[in-house]
Design a protein around this motif. Structure first.
Motif, PDB file in Angstrom:
ATOM      1  N   UNK A  84       5.376   6.833 -23.493  1.00 33.52           N
ATOM      2  CA  UNK A  84       6.656   6.524 -24.121  1.00 33.52           C
ATOM      3  C   UNK A  84       6.503   6.231 -25.611  1.00 33.52           C
ATOM      4  N   UNK A  85       7.362   6.842 -26.437  1.00 31.94           N
ATOM      5  CA  UNK A  85       7.488   6.394 -27.812  1.00 31.94           C
ATOM      6  C   UNK A  85       8.409   5.173 -27.823  1.00 31.94           C
ATOM      7  N   UNK A 107      -6.667   4.724 -24.843  1.00 33.73           N
ATOM      8  CA  UNK A 107      -6.320   3.397 -24.329  1.00 33.73           C
ATOM      9  C   UNK A 107      -5.839   3.487 -22.879  1.00 33.73           C
ATOM     10  N   UNK A 108      -5.107   4.544 -22.562  1.00 40.77           N
ATOM     11  CA  UNK A 108      -4.620   4.751 -21.204  1.00 40.77           C
ATOM     12  C   UNK A 108      -5.774   4.920 -20.217  1.00 40.77           C
ATOM     13  N   UNK A 137      -0.350   0.826 -27.065  1.00 37.72           N
ATOM     14  CA  UNK A 137      -0.042  -0.324 -26.217  1.00 37.72           C
ATOM     15  C   UNK A 137      -0.003   0.111 -24.757  1.00 37.72           C
ATOM     16  N   UNK A 138      -0.573  -0.691 -23.876  1.00 36.08           N
ATOM     17  CA  UNK A 138      -0.499  -0.404 -22.437  1.00 36.08           C
ATOM     18  C   UNK A 138       0.040  -1.623 -21.701  1.00 36.08           C
ATOM     19  N   UNK A 139       0.761  -1.356 -20.627  1.00 30.59           N
ATOM     20  CA  UNK A 139       1.280  -2.441 -19.772  1.00 30.59           C
ATOM     21  C   UNK A 139       1.225  -1.966 -18.327  1.00 30.59           C
ATOM     22  N   UNK A 140       0.603  -2.771 -17.466  1.00 34.92           N
ATOM     23  CA  UNK A 140       0.488  -2.422 -16.045  1.00 34.92           C
ATOM     24  C   UNK A 140       1.354  -3.355 -15.217  1.00 34.92           C
ATOM     25  N   UNK A 141       2.219  -2.753 -14.410  1.00 34.93           N
ATOM     26  CA  UNK A 141       2.986  -3.491 -13.408  1.00 34.93           C
ATOM     27  C   UNK A 141       2.300  -3.252 -12.065  1.00 34.93           C
ATOM     28  N   UNK A 189       2.435   3.478 -21.346  1.00 40.69           N
ATOM     29  CA  UNK A 189       1.542   3.728 -22.475  1.00 40.69           C
ATOM     30  C   UNK A 189       2.385   4.040 -23.702  1.00 40.69           C
ATOM     31  N   UNK A 190       2.172   3.286 -24.790  1.00 39.26           N
ATOM     32  CA  UNK A 190       2.958   3.456 -26.000  1.00 39.26           C
ATOM     33  C   UNK A 190       2.404   4.510 -26.929  1.00 39.26           C
ATOM     34  N   UNK A 191       3.318   5.285 -27.512  1.00 30.80           N
ATOM     35  CA  UNK A 191       2.959   6.336 -28.467  1.00 30.80           C
ATOM     36  C   UNK A 191       3.473   6.041 -29.872  1.00 30.80           C
ATOM     37  N   UNK A 192       4.074   4.863 -30.072  1.00 27.36           N
ATOM     38  CA  UNK A 192       4.607   4.515 -31.387  1.00 27.36           C
ATOM     39  C   UNK A 192       5.915   5.219 -31.676  1.00 27.36           C
TER      40      UNK A 192
END
Length: 485
Positions: A23-24, A93-94, A56-60, A74-77
């Protein structure tokens, strides 16, 4: 690793250990087309846990509204800033997060912004292979669990399938180069490299492998090459891999790799600190092996010749001494002022040998000089060429592959630093511009060819964490893919 393509009709219903969404930050302001997934992402974003920042990564870990066991964002800016470099950093990072949580499989929803599906797929497939690499050859401990299955949620059309195959093969080629580079010097000898090349040859009927021993080198007049191996008991090998994927009349692209499987410096012995890292002095040869692995897997419709000049450089009573004069295969005599400048001594004979293939282009790849590390550090490979057009092709291939190079000067003004009173040429040019004069030395043996030299002393391996990088397989493969197209 098993990698497949599947149409992204309903990502929330995709069964896997983790659904990964790229995701951006702009994507968080609009629905993604899957209501269940969109609602979940919105809740995470509003809570402030994920903003879509680059890498940036975030795991649920639990998500009952999805068929996947976990959700990894996963962030793409910012979308306007998204390019291949940003994408590669984010996916690195992913894959780090995937390893951290020991996921055996995952499904990835591609981003629908500026990067094409083909580019994303190729990079993801390559990254999946390289992120899975673990060195185990001389370890007794069992490796950690790996990612075994990856589903890319994208159309399985021919362009995407081609991109996936290219990415996987390039990734595997990079891993071959890393593995060979990481092997200790008592494992990876010139004889071992020759056996690996022959094993690769047995996998493809388009690849012919031959090995020249020291007797044959002596018959050919390779006195420069043989002067390096004089101090060791390990026999040197000249490994020649001829891949015939194009027309018989097509001139081949030739790759020449420096394969010093351990470099003590010879009589001009190196300091003890970090001498163990001199097992990496064959990373040029490793990159040729990795590239030929990818070329044969993809069955590229071109002709490619890979030449590896493999030897050890050790001191003994038989070793070449500073001040000795040797005769190269080209007939030029060389005063060996420093036996630790041995890479150019094996390469010059290998480059002369390459002329017999009437090549379209020749690229030599070598961990050649510490001076290149001082000049460019670990980020860019030093690039020298007798053709600016050819240099620009390689620089462009490096930019697009993320395996970057920087062109350095190859001016005649540097040549007089190699003058010798006792031979046609000296093998070192003094303390100034050491990487440049090393390239100038090689240039004297490539006047009849379109040639480039890649000094990978700074990019082929890292000291912390210690290990081979597999570079410049990515650059070389992009160049050869361009030739094939």
């Amino acid at each position: 690793m098993q990698i497949s393509l599947k149409a992204p009709t309903s990502p929330s219903r995709q069964k896997s250990a983790a659904l990964v969404v790229l995701l951006t930050s702009d994507d968080l302001k609009k629905p993604c087309g899957d209501d269940a997934l969109n609602e979940l992402i919105n809740r995470i974003h509003k809570r402030g846990d994920f903003e879509g920042k680059a890498s940036q990564t975030f795991l649920l870990p639990l998500c009952d509204t999805l068929s996947a066991e976990r959700l990894l964002l996963v962030g793409l800016g910012e979308a306007k800033l998204l390019d291949e470099k940003v994408f590669d950093k984010a996916t690195t990072a992913m894959f780090k997060a995937i390893r951290q949580y020991k996921l055996g499989d995952a499904a990835i929803l591609l981003n629908q912004s500026t990067l094409s599906e083909e580019s994303q797929i190729r990079r993801l497939a390559c990254g999946a292979e390289t992120s899975n690499y673990q060195y185990t050859a001389s370890l007794s401990k069992k490796p950690d669990p790996k990612l075994k299955k990856l589903v890319l949620l994208a159309s399985a059309n021919s362009a995407n399938r081609k991109a996936m195959a290219q990415g996987q093969s390039i990734g595997r080629g990079i891993n071959v180069a890393r593995e060979l580079g990481n092997l200790p010097g008592n494992y990876c000898t010139p004889t071992f490299l020759a056996k690996e090349a022959k094993a690769l040859g047995r996998k493809s009927d388009k690849l012919k492998v031959s090995v020249l021993d020291e007797k044959k080198m002596r018959e050919l007049g390779m006195g420069s090459f043989l002067s390096v191996t004089a101090g060791t008991d390990e026999p040197a090998k000249m490994i020649v891999m001829e891949y015939h994927g194009g027309k018989k009349s097509d001139k081949p692209r030739v790759l020449v790799g420096k394969g010093i499987t351990f470099d003590s410096g010879g009589i001009s012995i190196k300091p003890g600190a970090k001498m163990d890292e001199m097992k990496f002095d064959m990373c040029g040869a490793a990159s040729v092996m990795g590239t030929m692995t990818a070329v044969t897997e993809l069955e590229l419709p071109i002709n490619v010749v890979g030449i590896i000049a493999a030897a050890e450089n050790l001191p003994s009573g038989r070793a070449t001494k500073p001040g000795d004069v040797v005769t190269s295969m080209s007939g030029q005599t060389i005063e060996v002022l420093n036996t630790d400048a041995e890479g150019r001594l094996v390469l010059c004979d290998a480059l002369t040998y390459a002329e017999r293939f009437k090549p379209a282009t020749v690229i030599d790849i070598a961990t050649l000089t510490g001076a290149c590390v001082v000049a460019l550090g670990k980020h860019a490979t030093g690039l020298y060429s007798n053709s600016d057009d050819f240099a620009r092709q390689l620089i462009d291939a490096g930019e697009r592959s993320g395996d970057r190079a920087w062109q350095m000067p190859l001016w005649d003004e540097y040549q007089n630093q190699l003058d010798s009173n006792f031979a046609d040429i000296a093998n070192i040019g003094g303390p100034e511009a050491g990487s440049v004069t090393a390239a100038c030395f090689l240039a004297r043996f490539t006047k009849n060819m379109t040639w480039a030299h890649l000094d990978i002393a700074g990019t082929a391996w890292l000291s912390a964490p210690k290990g081979a990088t597999g570079r410049p397989v990515g650059l070389l493969m992009q160049y050869l893919l361009d030739c094939a197209n």
